[in-house]
Design an enzyme around this catalytic site. Structure first.
Site, PDB file in Angstrom:
ATOM      1  N   ARG A  61      44.010  33.827  35.042  1.00 40.99           N
ATOM      2  CA  ARG A  61      43.140  32.712  34.671  1.00 40.99           C
ATOM      3  C   ARG A  61      41.702  33.143  34.946  1.00 40.99           C
ATOM      4  NH1 ARG A  61      40.715  28.448  37.192  1.00 40.99           N
ATOM      5  NH2 ARG A  61      40.624  26.476  36.057  1.00 40.99           N
ATOM      6  N   LYS A  92      35.723  33.609  42.420  1.00 36.40           N
ATOM      7  CA  LYS A  92      35.939  32.832  43.644  1.00 36.40           C
ATOM      8  C   LYS A  92      35.164  33.389  44.838  1.00 36.40           C
ATOM      9  CE  LYS A  92      39.899  30.178  42.219  1.00 36.40           C
ATOM     10  NZ  LYS A  92      41.325  29.870  42.286  1.00 36.40           N
TER      11      LYS A  92
HETATM   12  C1  8Y7 Z   1      43.045  27.692  39.866  1.00 42.48           C
HETATM   13  C2  8Y7 Z   1      43.460  26.689  38.985  1.00 42.48           C
HETATM   14  C3  8Y7 Z   1      41.436  26.291  39.651  1.00 42.48           C
HETATM   15  C4  8Y7 Z   1      43.964  28.727  40.172  1.00 42.48           C
HETATM   16  C5  8Y7 Z   1      45.541  27.652  38.686  1.00 42.48           C
HETATM   17  C6  8Y7 Z   1      38.334  27.656  40.137  1.00 42.48           C
HETATM   18  C7  8Y7 Z   1      42.454  24.614  38.044  1.00 42.48           C
HETATM   19  C8  8Y7 Z   1      38.932  26.514  40.823  1.00 42.48           C
HETATM   20  N1  8Y7 Z   1      41.773  27.432  40.264  1.00 42.48           N
HETATM   21  N2  8Y7 Z   1      44.690  26.657  38.397  1.00 42.48           N
HETATM   22  N3  8Y7 Z   1      42.434  25.814  38.857  1.00 42.48           N
HETATM   23  N4  8Y7 Z   1      45.201  28.671  39.562  1.00 42.48           N
HETATM   24  N5  8Y7 Z   1      46.757  27.681  38.143  1.00 42.48           N
HETATM   25  O1  8Y7 Z   1      37.532  28.346  40.833  1.00 42.48           O
HETATM   26  O2  8Y7 Z   1      43.715  29.639  40.962  1.00 42.48           O
HETATM   27  O3  8Y7 Z   1      38.571  27.920  38.962  1.00 42.48           O
HETATM   28  S1  8Y7 Z   1      39.899  25.448  39.801  1.00 42.48           S
END
Ligand code: 8Y7
Length: 269
Positions: free
Chosen positions: A237, A203
């Protein structure tokens, strides 16, 4: 949790076979590297990204979920805010619903109730198009915590038991780098209440910390995942599964004081 973005393949002319088989290969590689969950998403939440139609989202994610659930020994999570996609994903074998909009779209709560699946509810301030336009908080940690607590209450009332609800502070979703760092520093205030998912992988926060000349955010992301787990996160994640799993193995061994996979005698020195 390994990230699997299923977005159109600009190299294939309309045929979906290539992007589906590429997605399955990527999922396979992440499972081999140690992912326990694969998060499949077909909608970009990047600021300025075009909205995806329901039929397009279904067409992107459902066949991929089905293929992973059939062929790999892993839990599939579906990254969606759309209740129809939630239902179809559950029918295709998904095991977790991951909703960056915390089931606030009409019908989303019912879809999760009917699925019987666990759900990750994430905090986002504003909506993806405008969320990074000068976000402000009186106290970011208590605002995020209050929001997640309120969502949990609403979901519990609807019949989703608290053990099924994962919390996510939503790093980068309507937050400055300072907000993100504050949330990471005080993550224990969230992990005291629920199982927490942390998504910091690659990020923009890292561009602020490292300077924009560092194109590769992998090491920074791995360090942040470690910190998240040390502060009590249940799930991280990530894009870089192999590197993250290595780091978490070191953390686990250091906390145990021995190498978990070696027979005890071999650890004595
Ligand atoms: C997150 C996410 C994204 C996160 C959860 C990216 C779909 C943006 N970020 N889901 N999703 N937490 N639970 O940079 O921080 O991956 S998308």
């Amino acid at each position: 949790m390994g990230i699997l973005n299923v977005t159109p393949d600009s190299f294939s002319d309309g045929g979906r076979f290539n992007e589906r088989s590429a997605a399955l290969r990527h999922a396979q590689a992440m499972v081999t590297a140690g992912a326990a969950i694969i998060d499949v998403g077909g909608e970009s939440t990047r600021p300025g990204a075009e909205a995806v139609t329901e039929s397009e989202e279904l067409d992107r994610v459902v066949p991929v979920i089905e293929a992973i659930a059939e062929t790999l020994d892993v839990v599939v999570s579906v990254d969606t805010s759309n209740p129809v996609v939630m239902r179809e994903a559950a029918a295709a074998g998904a095991g977790i619903i991951n909703d960056v909009r915390a089931l606030q779209r009409p019908g989303a709560i019912d879809a999760v109730v009917d699925s019987g699946l666990p759900v990750c509810v994430m905090h986002m301030k504003g909506d993806p198009a405008t969320m990074q336009d000068n976000p402000s908080y009186a106290d970011v940690v208590s605002e995020v915590c209050d929001f997640l607590r309120q969502r949990s209450e609403v979901l519990a009332q609807a019949g989703i038991s608290k053990e099924r609800i994962l919390w996510d502070p939503g790093f980068g979703f309507g937050k400055t780098s300072e907000h993100n760092l504050h949330l990471l520093k005080h993550l224990d205030l969230l992990t005291a209440h629920a199982n927490v998912v942390v998504g910091l992988s690659r990020k923009r926060l890292f561009a602020d910390i490292l300077g924009s000349t560092t194109a590769d955010r992998t090491s920074a992301s791995v360090a942040a995942a470690m910190l998240g787990v040390q502060r009590g996160a249940a799930i991280v994640r990530v894009h870089d599964v192999a590197q993250t799993v290595d780091a978490l193995k070191v953390l686990q061994a250091a906390e145990l004081g021995y190498v978990p996979d070696l027979p005890k005698a071999a650890n004595d020195q």
